[in-house]
Design a protein around this motif. Structure first.
Motif, PDB file in Angstrom:
ATOM      1  N   PRO A  82      -4.329 -19.801   2.750  1.00  0.00           N
ATOM      2  CA  PRO A  82      -5.850 -19.824   2.214  1.00  0.00           C
ATOM      3  C   PRO A  82      -7.092 -20.527   2.565  1.00  0.00           C
ATOM      4  O   PRO A  82      -7.861 -21.522   2.113  1.00  0.00           O
ATOM      5  N   THR A  83      -8.120 -19.300   2.917  1.00  0.00           N
ATOM      6  CA  THR A  83      -9.292 -20.273   3.331  1.00  0.00           C
ATOM      7  C   THR A  83     -10.593 -19.025   2.546  1.00  0.00           C
ATOM      8  O   THR A  83     -10.017 -17.889   1.863  1.00  0.00           O
ATOM      9  N   GLN A  84     -11.766 -19.634   3.196  1.00  0.00           N
ATOM     10  CA  GLN A  84     -12.647 -17.861   2.554  1.00  0.00           C
ATOM     11  C   GLN A  84     -12.136 -16.749   3.798  1.00  0.00           C
ATOM     12  O   GLN A  84     -11.705 -16.578   5.152  1.00  0.00           O
ATOM     13  N   GLY A  85     -13.060 -15.274   3.459  1.00  0.00           N
ATOM     14  CA  GLY A  85     -12.335 -14.449   4.119  1.00  0.00           C
ATOM     15  C   GLY A  85     -10.808 -13.801   4.147  1.00  0.00           C
ATOM     16  O   GLY A  85     -10.506 -13.601   5.076  1.00  0.00           O
ATOM     17  N   ASN A  86     -10.422 -14.498   3.088  1.00  0.00           N
ATOM     18  CA  ASN A  86      -8.399 -13.158   3.425  1.00  0.00           C
ATOM     19  C   ASN A  86      -9.073 -12.121   3.418  1.00  0.00           C
ATOM     20  O   ASN A  86      -9.487 -11.314   2.850  1.00  0.00           O
ATOM     21  N   THR A  87      -7.508 -11.438   3.617  1.00  0.00           N
ATOM     22  CA  THR A  87      -7.390 -10.476   3.689  1.00  0.00           C
ATOM     23  C   THR A  87      -7.293  -9.532   2.200  1.00  0.00           C
ATOM     24  O   THR A  87      -8.866  -8.234   2.627  1.00  0.00           O
ATOM     25  N   HIS A  88      -7.396  -9.613   1.492  1.00  0.00           N
ATOM     26  CA  HIS A  88      -6.997  -8.931  -0.080  1.00  0.00           C
ATOM     27  C   HIS A  88      -9.101  -9.224  -0.044  1.00  0.00           C
ATOM     28  O   HIS A  88      -9.662  -8.345  -0.960  1.00  0.00           O
ATOM     29  N   GLU A  89      -9.612 -10.161   0.445  1.00  0.00           N
ATOM     30  CA  GLU A  89     -10.421 -10.362  -0.318  1.00  0.00           C
ATOM     31  C   GLU A  89     -11.816  -9.513  -0.043  1.00  0.00           C
ATOM     32  O   GLU A  89     -12.183  -8.291  -0.046  1.00  0.00           O
ATOM     33  N   VAL A  90     -11.853  -8.791   1.847  1.00  0.00           N
ATOM     34  CA  VAL A  90     -12.513  -8.410   2.154  1.00  0.00           C
ATOM     35  C   VAL A  90     -12.630  -6.880   2.166  1.00  0.00           C
ATOM     36  O   VAL A  90     -12.515  -6.075   1.596  1.00  0.00           O
ATOM     37  N   ALA A  91     -10.625  -6.295   1.539  1.00  0.00           N
ATOM     38  CA  ALA A  91     -10.189  -5.505   1.152  1.00  0.00           C
ATOM     39  C   ALA A  91     -10.854  -5.270   0.547  1.00  0.00           C
ATOM     40  O   ALA A  91     -11.399  -3.393   0.059  1.00  0.00           O
ATOM     41  N   GLN A  92     -10.952  -5.741  -0.644  1.00  0.00           N
ATOM     42  CA  GLN A  92     -10.848  -5.624  -2.308  1.00  0.00           C
ATOM     43  C   GLN A  92     -12.905  -5.323  -2.400  1.00  0.00           C
ATOM     44  O   GLN A  92     -12.994  -4.959  -3.657  1.00  0.00           O
ATOM     45  N   ASP A  93     -13.085  -5.971  -2.030  1.00  0.00           N
ATOM     46  CA  ASP A  93     -14.824  -5.913  -1.352  1.00  0.00           C
ATOM     47  C   ASP A  93     -15.700  -4.510  -1.209  1.00  0.00           C
ATOM     48  O   ASP A  93     -16.432  -3.795  -2.002  1.00  0.00           O
ATOM     49  N   ALA A  94     -14.116  -3.263  -0.339  1.00  0.00           N
ATOM     50  CA  ALA A  94     -14.973  -1.998  -0.060  1.00  0.00           C
ATOM     51  C   ALA A  94     -14.170  -1.160  -0.835  1.00  0.00           C
ATOM     52  O   ALA A  94     -14.875  -0.721  -0.837  1.00  0.00           O
ATOM     53  N   TYR A  95     -12.967  -1.444  -1.252  1.00  0.00           N
ATOM     54  CA  TYR A  95     -12.164  -1.367  -2.171  1.00  0.00           C
ATOM     55  C   TYR A  95     -11.334  -2.174  -3.515  1.00  0.00           C
ATOM     56  O   TYR A  95     -11.051  -2.563  -3.413  1.00  0.00           O
ATOM     57  N   PRO A  96     -12.219  -2.359  -4.751  1.00  0.00           N
ATOM     58  CA  PRO A  96     -11.455  -3.099  -5.807  1.00  0.00           C
ATOM     59  C   PRO A  96     -10.367  -2.941  -5.747  1.00  0.00           C
ATOM     60  O   PRO A  96      -9.547  -3.312  -5.776  1.00  0.00           O
ATOM     61  N   ALA A  97      -9.298  -1.467  -5.620  1.00  0.00           N
ATOM     62  CA  ALA A  97      -8.542  -1.305  -6.109  1.00  0.00           C
ATOM     63  C   ALA A  97      -6.930  -1.804  -4.839  1.00  0.00           C
ATOM     64  O   ALA A  97      -5.946  -0.438  -4.691  1.00  0.00           O
ATOM     65  N   ALA A  98      -7.452  -1.835  -3.956  1.00  0.00           N
ATOM     66  CA  ALA A  98      -6.635  -2.001  -2.588  1.00  0.00           C
ATOM     67  C   ALA A  98      -5.644  -2.893  -2.589  1.00  0.00           C
ATOM     68  O   ALA A  98      -5.416  -4.024  -3.827  1.00  0.00           O
ATOM     69  N   ARG A  99      -4.454  -2.822  -2.265  1.00  0.00           N
ATOM     70  CA  ARG A  99      -3.080  -3.663  -2.879  1.00  0.00           C
ATOM     71  C   ARG A  99      -3.323  -4.381  -1.024  1.00  0.00           C
ATOM     72  O   ARG A  99      -2.682  -3.291  -0.089  1.00  0.00           O
ATOM     73  N   VAL A 100      -2.556  -5.275  -1.050  1.00  0.00           N
ATOM     74  CA  VAL A 100      -2.521  -6.464  -0.203  1.00  0.00           C
ATOM     75  C   VAL A 100      -1.189  -7.025  -0.113  1.00  0.00           C
ATOM     76  O   VAL A 100      -1.015  -7.430  -2.048  1.00  0.00           O
ATOM     77  N   VAL A 101      -0.094  -6.886   1.124  1.00  0.00           N
ATOM     78  CA  VAL A 101       0.820  -8.224   0.896  1.00  0.00           C
ATOM     79  C   VAL A 101       0.921  -9.384   1.833  1.00  0.00           C
ATOM     80  O   VAL A 101       0.719  -8.208   3.313  1.00  0.00           O
ATOM     81  N   TYR A 102       1.439 -10.468   1.403  1.00  0.00           N
ATOM     82  CA  TYR A 102       0.598 -11.212   2.450  1.00  0.00           C
ATOM     83  C   TYR A 102       2.502 -11.539   2.887  1.00  0.00           C
ATOM     84  O   TYR A 102       3.364 -11.768   1.464  1.00  0.00           O
ATOM     85  N   ALA A 103       3.026 -11.753   3.613  1.00  0.00           N
ATOM     86  CA  ALA A 103       3.862 -11.859   4.674  1.00  0.00           C
ATOM     87  C   ALA A 103       4.007 -13.967   5.674  1.00  0.00           C
ATOM     88  O   ALA A 103       2.991 -13.810   6.617  1.00  0.00           O
ATOM     89  N   ASP A 104       4.278 -14.731   5.233  1.00  0.00           N
ATOM     90  CA  ASP A 104       4.558 -15.985   6.127  1.00  0.00           C
ATOM     91  C   ASP A 104       5.540 -16.563   5.773  1.00  0.00           C
ATOM     92  O   ASP A 104       5.938 -16.610   4.350  1.00  0.00           O
ATOM     93  N   ASN A 105       6.508 -17.866   6.346  1.00  0.00           N
ATOM     94  CA  ASN A 105       7.216 -18.037   7.086  1.00  0.00           C
ATOM     95  C   ASN A 105       7.449 -19.801   6.473  1.00  0.00           C
ATOM     96  O   ASN A 105       7.862 -20.630   6.645  1.00  0.00           O
ATOM     97  N   ASP A 106       5.534 -20.315   5.649  1.00  0.00           N
ATOM     98  CA  ASP A 106       5.488 -21.815   5.620  1.00  0.00           C
ATOM     99  C   ASP A 106       5.278 -21.539   4.287  1.00  0.00           C
ATOM    100  O   ASP A 106       5.198 -20.994   3.311  1.00  0.00           O
ATOM    101  N   PRO A 107       6.330 -22.955   4.079  1.00  0.00           N
ATOM    102  CA  PRO A 107       6.244 -22.635   1.913  1.00  0.00           C
ATOM    103  C   PRO A 107       4.990 -23.819   1.548  1.00  0.00           C
ATOM    104  O   PRO A 107       4.132 -22.650   0.416  1.00  0.00           O
ATOM    105  N   ILE A 108       4.907 -23.940   2.426  1.00  0.00           N
ATOM    106  CA  ILE A 108       2.623 -24.375   2.442  1.00  0.00           C
ATOM    107  C   ILE A 108       2.042 -23.495   1.632  1.00  0.00           C
ATOM    108  O   ILE A 108       1.319 -23.759   0.687  1.00  0.00           O
ATOM    109  N   VAL A 109       1.942 -22.436   2.921  1.00  0.00           N
ATOM    110  CA  VAL A 109       1.110 -20.997   2.618  1.00  0.00           C
ATOM    111  C   VAL A 109       1.239 -20.473   1.785  1.00  0.00           C
ATOM    112  O   VAL A 109      -0.036 -20.227   0.290  1.00  0.00           O
TER     113      VAL A 109
END
Length: 267
Positions: A82-109
Motif C-alpha cells: 500500500p502507498t498513496q492512491g490505492n484502488t479503493h481510495e480512488v474508487a471510494q472517492d468517486a463513489y463512497p459505497a464502492a466495493r474493492v477486493v485486493y489479491a496478492d501472493n506476497d504475505p507482506i503485502v
C-alpha cells in the motif's frame, strides 16, 4: 527498516517484485535483497524509477475513469504494498459505497493491506492472499463472493503484474479466465512492460532485474492486445503508460516509456 521479517512466512533473503517496486516508489517495506535488485536495475536503466511512478499514476487514472462509467466494484490483482492512491481510495472517492477486493501472493503485502487499507464506512474492502496464476482460488474465494457481485460489472485491475507471468504459464489464458467470469460492461485495466519504445534500455533493465528468484518478460503492443480479446478499447487505446488520459498535457518522448497502459470494456 529492520531486516527481521515481520511475518514468519516472509523470506527476506529472496527478492519480491512488490517490495522492489515499493523501493522505487520511495517506500520502506523492503529488504536488502529487494534493494539490491532495485538499485542494479535502476543503474542499468535509470528511467525505471520514473516508470514505476508513471505506472502508479496510470492506476489512479484508470480506476477513476472506470468509476466514472458507473462501475462500483473492483478486483485488483497484484496489489503491491500500500502507498498513496490505492484502488479503493480512488474508487471510494468517486463513489463512497464502492466495493474493492485486493489479491496478492506476497504475505507482506497482505500484512500491510489488512492494517492500512481501510475503506469508507459505506463501502467494503477485502483482501485475499492468492496468486494471479490460480484464478479459481481468487474468483471462488468467500471474501470475494461476499464483496463483489460477479453478475454485475466489475473493474478488473492488473497493473504492473502480468510481466511477471512467464510465457509457459500462459498469461493470456489466465486473463481470459478472469474475463470469462466478468459480466458484460465490465472493464479491464492493464499496464505492461514493453521493449517497443527503447529495446536496449529495457533489455538492460531485464538483465539486471532477472534472476533465479525474480524475472519479468517484456511484451509487444501486439501481444498485450491479446489480453483484450472480447473488449472494446477505451480512448486513447494502447499508448505509453504516461499518455493514457493524462491529468495534464504530456510532452515526453515515447522512447521514455517502458510500459503500455490500456483499458477496455467487455462486450
Amino acid at each position: 527498516m529492520s531486516e527481521e521479517s515481520p511475518h514468519p512466512r516472509i523470506d527476506t533473503s529472496v527478492p519480491h517484485s512488490a517490495r522492489v517496486y515499493d523501493y522505487w516508489l520511495g517506500g520502506k517495506d523492503n529488504f536488502a535483497a529487494d534493494r539490491a535488485v532495485a538499485e542494479a536495475t535502476a543503474k542499468a536503466s535509470p528511467g525505471v524509477v520514473q516508470g514505476a511512478r508513471d505506472n502508479r499514476a496510470f492506476l489512479g487514472r484508470a480506476v477513476r475513469h472506470i468509476a466514472a462509467q458507473g462501475v462500483t466494484q473492483f478486483l485488483d490483482i497484484g496489489t503491491g504494498i500500500p502507498t498513496q492512491g490505492n484502488t479503493h481510495e480512488v474508487a471510494q472517492d468517486a463513489y463512497p459505497a464502492a466495493r474493492v477486493v485486493y489479491a496478492d501472493n506476497d504475505p507482506i503485502v497482505m500484512l500491510h493491506a489488512r492494517a492500512l487499507l481501510k475503506g469508507t464506512p459505506e463501502g467494503r474492502t477485502s483482501y485475499i492472499e492468492a496468486d494471479l496464476r490460480d484464478p479459481d482460488t481468487i474468483l471462488k474465494h468467500p471474501d470475494l463472493l461476499e464483496t463483489i457481485d460477479l453478475s454485475k460489472p466489475v473493474g478488473l485491475v492488473i497493473v504492473g503484474t502480468l510481466m511477471f507471468i512467464k510465457d509457459h504459464e500462459d498469461p493470456f489464458g489466465l486473463v481470459a479466465r478472469y474475463s470469462a467470469a466478468l459480466a458484460p460492461g465490465s472493464y479491464l485495466a492493464i499496464s505492461h512492460v514493453t521493449a517497443d519504445f527503447a529495446p536496449k534500455l529495457v533489455g538492460a533493465s531485464a538483465d539486471a532485474y532477472n534472476s533465479e528468484a525474480l524475472a519479468f518478460t517484456p511484451r509487444s503492443g501486439e501481444q498485450i492486445m491479446r489480453f483484450f480479446d472480447g473488449y472494446e478499447l477505451e480512448e486513447p487505446g494502447l499508448v505509453p503508460v504516461f499518455d493514457w488520459r493524462p491529468d495534464a498535457p504530456v510532452s515526453r518522448d515515447p522512447q521514455d516509456a517502458g510500459a503500455y497502459g490500456v483499458v477496455g470494456r467487455k462486450l
